[in-house]
Design an enzyme around this catalytic site. Structure first.
Site, PDB file in Angstrom:
ATOM      1  CB  SER A  15      -0.913   0.014   1.234  1.00 38.99           C
ATOM      2  OG  SER A  15      -1.609   1.248   1.276  1.00 38.99           O
ATOM      3  CE  LYS A  66     -11.099  -0.502  -1.805  1.00 40.16           C
ATOM      4  NZ  LYS A  66     -10.984   0.093  -3.127  1.00 40.16           N
ATOM      5  CG  ASP A 102     -12.034   4.292  -4.926  1.00 37.93           C
ATOM      6  OD1 ASP A 102     -11.039   4.831  -4.418  1.00 37.93           O
ATOM      7  OD2 ASP A 102     -12.292   3.079  -4.797  1.00 37.93           O
ATOM      8  NE  ARG A 152     -14.561 -11.231 -18.761  1.00 34.70           N
ATOM      9  CZ  ARG A 152     -13.546 -11.716 -18.089  1.00 34.70           C
ATOM     10  NH1 ARG A 152     -12.465 -12.127 -18.735  1.00 34.70           N
ATOM     11  NH2 ARG A 152     -13.581 -11.818 -16.782  1.00 34.70           N
ATOM     12  CB  THR A 153     -20.624 -11.285 -16.622  1.00 29.47           C
ATOM     13  OG1 THR A 153     -19.378 -11.986 -16.602  1.00 29.47           O
ATOM     14  CG2 THR A 153     -21.740 -12.157 -16.075  1.00 29.47           C
ATOM     15  CD  GLN A 155     -28.880  -9.919 -15.525  1.00 31.71           C
ATOM     16  OE1 GLN A 155     -29.256 -10.307 -16.619  1.00 31.71           O
ATOM     17  NE2 GLN A 155     -29.508  -8.937 -14.874  1.00 31.71           N
TER      18      GLN A 155
END
Ligand code: ATR
Length: 273
Positions: A15, A66, A102, A152-153, A155
């Protein structure tokens, strides 16, 4: 008394957060320390309880904790609720406040450091995992013309787009549907760059693109950025700016003073070309 902060994860040796926050603390004359904490799998809550009992004031959270951090909080921001993930905690008595900086870090890097507006732009985001969820709401708040999530997926992209639709113009796409389409800004939020892989994105998406942004950092020219470069995209960026800006947001949230990020960004930058 010196205030205590830390980053928690597993592994944690890699980190950059301690270096970043130590430089911020020095630059803003804050009386604080910032350490590394490694918790065992399943040991997040116990490690945070111990840190708080010893007077800890706040934590950054990295892989794989997280989601645990969001669940540990007593109060979570809309960004944390949307993504299910927190990368910063603040402790105030019995209250545990959770944030995810983020997306704010990404927007700040793009609009301020790279001086590129997102308003009215066609934005393509590759990937529909945690990184995509983590940045989506602040991106939509910039009011792009549209934000297309390709995965790619399929859904997973559909699920994020349907929840995100209440915050802005977002829709899902397969990679095949990107053939023949162009975008102003293309963001790689897949984990492909971590393994030196290229997402199956058709090169035509870069034809009118003015910024290609890879959320990974420290990898130099990733296959995604290499493709964008070969297609003539004029501005390339990796996630070092996001990393530094999200850290500055957390620092400001904890300490009430926002450090300048320029020196730290330059220190951590790995040249792209
Ligand atoms: P993170 O938290 O880093 O986003 P994640 O939740 O595991 O990690 O999600 C990884 C994302 O990168 C997913 O969108 C994944 O696509 P799938 O959902 O279809 O698996 C995407 N990804 C990883 N490797 C990829 C590759 N080589 N090409 C395209 N997409 C990739």
């Amino acid at each position: 008394m010196t205030d205590r902060y830390a980053v928690i994860g597993n592994p944690i040796a890699q980190s950059k957060s301690p270096l970043i926050h130590e430089l911020f603390a020095r630059a803003t004359a804050q009386d604080m320390t910032y350490a590394r904490l490694e918790a065992p799998p399943g040991g997040f809550a116990a490690a945070v309880d111990a840190f708080r009992a010893a007077g800890g004031r706040g934590l950054n959270i990295t892989t794989p904790f997280k989601l645990d951090a969001a669940a540990y909080a007593t109060e979570a921001s809309a960004r944390v609720k949307f993504s299910g993930a927190a990368n910063a905690l603040k402790f105030e008595g019995n209250r545990v406040l959770a944030e995810n900086f983020d997306g704010i870090g990404l927007v700040r890097d793009v609009t301020y450091n790279l001086n590129q507006s997102l308003k009215g732009q066609r934005v393509l985001m590759l990937g529909a995992g945690g990184a995509c969820r983590g940045v989506l709401l602040p991106l939509l708040a910039q009011q792009p013309y549209e934000l297309v999530i390709a995965n790619r997926t399929l859904q997973k992209a559909c699920d994020i787009a349907s929840i995100g639709a209440q915050w802005g113009h977002v829709r899902s796409s397969s990679y095949a549907e990107l053939v023949g389409r162009t975008y102003d800004v293309v963001v790689n939020a897949t984990s492909a760059s971590m393994r030196g892989e290229l997402p199956p994105v058709p090169a035509n998406v870069f034809a009118r693109c003015h910024l290609a942004y890879d959320l990974s950092y420290g990898k130099g020219l990733t296959p995604f950025l290499r493709l964008a470069l070969s297609e003539g995209v004029p501005a390339l960026a990796d996630g070092v700016g996001l990393l530094t800006e999200q850290a500055a947001e957390a620092f400001a949230w904890w300490r009430g003073v926002r450090p300048d990020t320029q020196a730290v960004r330059h220190l951590l930058t790995v040249p792209l070309v």
